[in-house]
Design an enzyme around this catalytic site. Structure first.
Site, PDB file in Angstrom:
ATOM      1  N   HIS A 425       0.823  -1.213   0.000  1.00 54.25           N
ATOM      2  CA  HIS A 425       0.000   0.000   0.000  1.00 54.25           C
ATOM      3  C   HIS A 425       0.856   1.261   0.000  1.00 54.25           C
ATOM      4  O   HIS A 425       0.554   2.238  -0.694  1.00 54.25           O
ATOM      5  CB  HIS A 425      -0.908   0.003   1.235  1.00 54.25           C
ATOM      6  CG  HIS A 425      -2.137  -0.832   1.060  1.00 54.25           C
ATOM      7  ND1 HIS A 425      -2.733  -1.504   2.099  1.00 54.25           N
ATOM      8  CD2 HIS A 425      -2.890  -1.104  -0.030  1.00 54.25           C
ATOM      9  CE1 HIS A 425      -3.798  -2.146   1.652  1.00 54.25           C
ATOM     10  NE2 HIS A 425      -3.916  -1.923   0.363  1.00 54.25           N
ATOM     11  N   CYS A 756      29.051  -1.587 -33.120  1.00 51.07           N
ATOM     12  CA  CYS A 756      28.560  -1.474 -31.746  1.00 51.07           C
ATOM     13  C   CYS A 756      29.640  -0.941 -30.806  1.00 51.07           C
ATOM     14  O   CYS A 756      29.485  -0.993 -29.586  1.00 51.07           O
ATOM     15  CB  CYS A 756      28.052  -2.822 -31.235  1.00 51.07           C
ATOM     16  SG  CYS A 756      29.284  -4.143 -31.226  1.00 51.07           S
TER      17      CYS A 756
END
Length: 800
Positions: A425, A756
């Site tokens: 909660h 890359c």
């Protein structure tokens, strides 16, 4: 309107009659039972029942008068008036028709389950709750293990009284709801005996990143209130929705401490009790893979049903429980998710960033809630009696919060708790009010002191950190409107799976380099050969430390492969269905030595950069079995998880024969080029890869240029040496010629060619050179993708 309605008489249209929870339970019971969703039977008291209670007993005028004197911003006044209101309700008897209706319904429920006095859950269900823009999570009380007519009546009254808790009054005030316009209904539902098994919460959207392709499941032993209330650090599982119906895409399994377990009190079976969870259960996952997938598919069915009802995607917040008596999994609650699903879709991306990269002193870490940074002075609050000590802008530090703490949380610059998970909660409320939170730190109240200046960062993945001091930060906002679509594919370099879903929001065409090393180093941590030795009954150095890492897994091989599947699977899922090129492990011997037990398996090489690495390692008898384990795990990512967007790339392949031999090993593990669209590329990072490109490209499906190693080996420069650092430059003409030769060779053979390495992220002129030479893709660091995207568009448009 009747006083009582059973679940088989209720639909989701009746929120105003039976409240949000009950309307949803009735909707699922009536419409989803046939689809395999198990919802325990029960009934609801209606809004009419509540109004009869306050009208016929004469307490309504008193409630109205007390509310008129209320100042919701004055916590002392709020607390006193709320207590007076609850006492008034608790001291008032039910009108006889209402009490008879409740007990009669309870008797019918007992008959339904062939029992004289069944135990039930008694849950508050307000007529203004579980709405799309306000969850009312935990605002009213619920009670478990209630049996017998008298106790049921007592706890229905307690539910009515909980309409006027401090937190409920404050929540309604801040969300613009009229106190007297809300009626309290009560759901009475057959208990699921999760006290003898486990229970938890699941979301059909990632509550932090907002990714709607994920289902997040939290689980703990015993009754579910401990997770909802944030009393435990639960297990967490992530499941990928797009491939869920046909595959088994469990992306993550995180073992929580689960230190408490809520059970039926053995000395008073009508009450509950929290006990310490046995260590054996703490070290064990609450759910097996079949159960995780069963729950995830339940969640997907529920989401699809509610989305059809609303006419738009409706992510759900669902509570579930496993019955220890029959071994079955049940759904006990479902409501719309109210934070991420309500955010406006925009074309900007905000990122919290520290002003400098200077080293920071970490004080503790925990589970991040949200993606923000916050700082301030620590204020440790132990319980609600200390709320008055809290000043606006302080960092709230406590063992655990519940919804009663919402008024204080709204004043905090950040929240830190010892206990709790991402779906408790407190976490839900923190997201709703926009407070950065760190939960489950274990010992924040012991390590931090009042007045201490700290900075909380939740901006770098699922693990959040508390740093010493007030560290300056800013918010970067990227405008993603009118990005256009370059012909050259622009990919991302990704290492950390925790950041994958966040980076996937950037403009991209996929991932050009997913680094296996990050997954192995950060989640497996032990040398692969040490795991193999343990699997074979041997005892390597630091075996106890390794076994601690393996908690919850069947054996070392299962641990190794599951961690690779989870890490690589998460990256592939984040970008699905765009291609993700995964480089197989490329540690050097000095890096392997730093892993747990590494020194026992690695020699001290003079120059590990050009030593025992890449394909040479895979093909060696010393390491071959570890590579086979790795390949098995990667095959499962494609076949079991359904993530066929994953392609593979081998690093540091010195000769064509090395490449052939490594691919032969991959074939024996089921990784075969062309099967299910699999491509296997090579890193082009050695001069021999360029010179013998025609030979290498007979074996591989293409190249991805590793400009870092290619530069060092072309120029003969150790890129780790500061003495010759000035010579290392990807813009050197020799390097550029190498790049051009590699590009031309791949284009001639009709094979894939990308890059890359670091160069395009650092140098716009290299990007321009690559685009002009016709490279197929450029893979970049996330922090340079947007500027490079715009640069490539400009370059391509200037050619027209």
């Amino acid at each position: 309107m009747p006083l009582i309605q059973f679940f088989d008489e209720i639909s989701n249209k009746e929120v105003s009659i039976v409240g949000g929870k009950n309307a949803s339970l009735g909707e699922m019971y009536c419409n989803l039972t046939a689809q395999g969703i198990r919802v325990p039977f029960g009934f609801a008291t209606t809004a009419k029942a509540y109004r009869i209670f306050i009208d016929e007993t004469g307490i309504k005028p008193k409630i109205v008068e007390l509310l008129k004197t209320l100042d919701p911003e004055d916590m002392d006044s709020l607390s006193k008036i709320a207590l007076t209101l609850r006492t008034l309700i608790l001291d008032t008897e039910f009108p006889k028709p209402l009490s008879q209706a409740i007990t009669s319904a309870y008797h019918r429920l007992c008959v339904h389950y062939h029992h004289k006095s069944i135990d039930v859950a008694v849950r508050s269900s307000a007529t203004a709750e579980d709405l799309p823009n306000a969850s009312f999570a935990g605002q009213q009380d619920s009670f478990l293990n209630i049996a017998g007519e008298e106790r049921l009546l007592e706890h229905v009254r307690k539910c009515y009284a909980s309409l006027f808790t401090d937190r409920a009054i404050s929540y309604r005030h801040h969300n613009g709801f009229d106190h007297m316009g809300v009626s309290l209904c009560v759901g009475v539902q057959k208990m699921v005996r999760s006290d003898q098994a486990c229970s938890g919460i699941m979301f059909t959207i990632d509550p932090d990143s907002g990714s709607d392709s994920l289902i997040i499941i939290n689980a703990a032993w015993g009754l579910g209130e401990n997770i909802v209330g944030g009393n435990v650090n639960p297990d967490e599982f992530s499941v990928f929705k797009p491939t869920l119906t046909q595959h088994r895409p469990i992306l993550k399994r995180t073992l929580g401490s689960k230190q408490l377990q809520m059970i039926y009190d053995p000395n008073n079976p009508t009450h509950t009790l929290n006990i310490d969870t046995p260590l054996s259960l703490q070290n064990q996952f609450t759910l097996n893979n079949d159960e995780i997938l069963f729950l995830a598919r339940n969640a997907l069915t529920i989401e699809q049903h509610y989305s059809a009802l609303s006419g738009h995607p409706t992510p759900m917040d669902i509570e579930w429980a496993k019955d220890g008596l029959d071994g079955k999994l049940y759904i006990v609650q479902a409501r719309p998710e109210t934070v991420q699903s309500q955010k406006e879709k925009n074309f900007t991306l905000s990122s919290y960033v520290f002003d400098t990269d200077a080293p920071k002193k970490e004080l503790l870490c925990g589970t991040a809630v949200g993606e923000r940074i916050g700082n301030g002075k620590v204020r440790i609050i132990h319980n609600s009696s200390e709320f008055h000590l809290f000043e606006a802008g302080e960092v709230l530090v406590t063992d655990n919060t519940d919804p009663d703490w919402e008024p204080v949380m709204k004043k905090a610059s950040a929240l830190i708790t010892n206990r709790g998970g991402r779906t408790c909660h407190a976490a839900i409320i923190a997201r709703e009010i926009g407070v950065s939170a760190l939960v489950g730190t274990t010992d924040a109240t012991e390590k931090l002191v009042n007045g201490q200046e700290v900075t909380i960062s939740c901006a770098h993945g699922e693990t959040g950190h508390v740093y010493e001091g007030l560290i300056p930060y800013h918010v970067d906002t990227l405008d993603l409107t009118d990005c256009g679509e370059p012909r050259t594919h622009l990919y991302l370099n990704i290492g950390d799976p925790q950041s994958a879903f966040r980076y996937a929001r950037l403009p991209n065409h996929g991932v050009g380099l997913a680094r296996m090393e990050f997954v192995i180093n950060n989640t497996i941590k032990a040398h692969p050969l040490a795991l193999i030795d343990i699997m074979e009954g041997k005892t390597p150095a630091h075996a106890d430390e390794i076994k601690l890492l393996m908690r919850g897994y069947e054996n070392p091989k299962h641990f190794f492969q599951e961690k690779i599947m989870e890490g690589i699977g998460t990256i592939c899922a984040a970008f699905y269905p765009k291609p993700v090129i995964v480089r197989t492990s490329d540690f050097k011997s000095n890096e392997y030595r730093h892993m747990i037990s590494g020194e026992a398996y690695e020699e001290n090489e003079e120059n590990p950069m050009i030593g025992f690495r890449g394909a040479s390692r895979y093909n060696s008898e010393v390491y071959k079995k570890a590579f086979e384990w790795e390949c098995e795990a990667l095959l499962k990512v494609r076949d079991e998880m359904g993530l066929t967007n994953m392609q593979l790339m081998l690093p540091f392949v010195r000769t064509p024969q090395e490449g052939h031999n490594a691919i032969a090993i991959m074939n024996t593990q089921g990784l075969v080029q062309g099967v299910n669209g699999l491509k296997i590329y090579a890193m082009c990072e050695i001069p021999s890869n360029v010179i013998l490109a025609d030979e290498f490209l007979k074996i591989f499906d293409g190249y991805s240029i590793g400009s870092n190693d290619l530069t060092q080996l072309t120029l003969g420069v150790d890129r780790d040496s500061a003495l010759v650092a000035s010579i290392f430059d990807e813009r050197n003409e020799a390097v550029k010629r190498m790049l051009k030769m590699a590009i031309d060779a791949c284009k001639k053979e009709g094979k894939y060619i990308g890059i890359c390495g670091q160069a395009p992220s650092d140098y716009p002129e290299i990007t321009q050179f690559l685009v002009e030479e016709g490279i197929e893709s450029i893979s970049l660091n996330p922090d340079s993708i947007v500027k490079t995207w715009k640069l490539v568009l400009e370059l391509e448009n200037s050619k027209k």
